[in-house]
Design a protein around this motif. Structure first.
Motif: not given
Length: 315
Positions: A75-93, A117-126
């Motif tokens: 269960v934890l890995f499922a939550l982590g995968a969604v969060a970190m894949r999203g963070a990785g995609c945000t960083w990629n973009d 915006s770029l600032i909003a993207a960084f906040a979302f990444l965090a």
């Protein structure tokens, strides 16, 4: 000034984000690729393989796995995968915002289209990284250290398409890290089975992401982005067969190192058969088929996971 209308990429139109998510949230959900969950599945599946194969390894060693803990890690890995894949995609973009604006399939992404915006993207990444950190704190110390060891690779991956001809290899290092995590959490060790599973997963990722990259081959050539699809071009089928054969053999070796078992080997055989089907069906000039074959790797991975789970349960 009114913000640009939120438009979905062509390969994500009609999904749940478009149907039910509030309009203000849609660009952020797209930034995290929650409109296309296949990436989260492909990041998660090696984690699940690892948990199940670690449990099998413990049983083969005459030990009793902590199955409630194993379920909690799933269960934890499922939550982590969604969060970190999203963070990785945000960083990629964030890093690729200029390139994405020049590629037909990606120009409608939230950053190049001006929806975020770029600032909003960084906040979302965090925010997404914070969720990942909370998941990390729920793991044993050895698993925490193992997970943190991947951050450097994750950070540089989006830049690799500018540097090397097979950035898919670096993606393989990132997306396969979960093959170590189940062992690190359940056993607090990385035995040979973990390393063999990781190596096999890397070759699997290189293969399926090469299929995916053929959707962008023409655009990548125009903007000067490197990829295995451009490198292999018309020779992709034999290269893909080689990567997939290597993946199947290494995963079978991981099963053997974990103690073997009929269900685990059956899962590995079905997984290999699915990869062979992808090779046989491949048409690099058919983007829709490439996307279908790429997405089918979720099913291939889940079949292998099912074999590992059955083996862990029966011993």
């Amino acid at each position: 000034m009114t913000a640009p209308a939120a438009a979905a990429p062509a390969d994500a139109a009609g999904n749940w984000v478009e149907r039910v998510a509030p309009a203000f949230a849609r660009p952020y959900l797209r930034l995290a690729r929650l409109d296309r969950p296949i990436g989260s599945w492909l990041l998660l599946i090696p984690c699940w393989w690892s948990v199940a194969l670690a449990a099998r390894t413990l049983r083969a060693d005459g030990l009793s796995p902590d199955f409630p803990a194993a379920l909690a890690y799933i269960v934890l890995f499922a939550l982590g995968a969604v969060a970190m894949r999203g963070a990785g995609c945000t960083w990629n973009d964030i890093l690729d915002r200029d390139i994405d604006g020049k590629v037909e399939r990606t120009r409608s992404r939230p950053l190049p289209s001006g929806q975020v915006s770029l600032i909003a993207a960084f906040a979302f990444l965090a925010m997404q990284a914070l969720v990942g950190l909370l998941v990390l704190l729920c793991l044993p110390r050895f698993a925490q250290v193992t997970a943190l060891s991947s951050l450097g690779i994750v950070a540089v991956y989006p830049l690799m398409k500018r540097v090397i001809w097979i950035p898919q290899a670096v993606l393989g290092l990132c997306f396969s890290w979960g093959a170590l995590m189940g062992f690190a959490a359940l056993m607090q060790a990385l035995p040979p089975a973990a390393l063999l599973l990781y190596a096999g997963s890397i070759l699997w990722v290189i293969g399926y992401d090469t299929i995916y990259a053929h959707q962008d081959r023409a655009d990548d050539e125009v903007v000067g982005v490197k990829s295995s699809a451009r490198l292999f071009a018309q020779a992709t089928r034999p290269w893909l067969a080689g990567f997939y054969a290597g993946a199947a053999l290494l995963i079978a070796a991981a099963v053997a190192a974990a103690g073997g078992g009929i269900f685990a080997y059956a899962g590995a055989a079905l997984f290999a058969a699915h990869l062979a089907w992808q090779v046989a069906r491949l048409d690099i000039d058919d983007p829709a088929l490439c996307l279908k074959l790429f997405r089918s790797n979720r099913d291939a991975g889940l079949v292998l996971f099912a074999g590992f789970v059955l083996q862990a349960l029966v011993g």
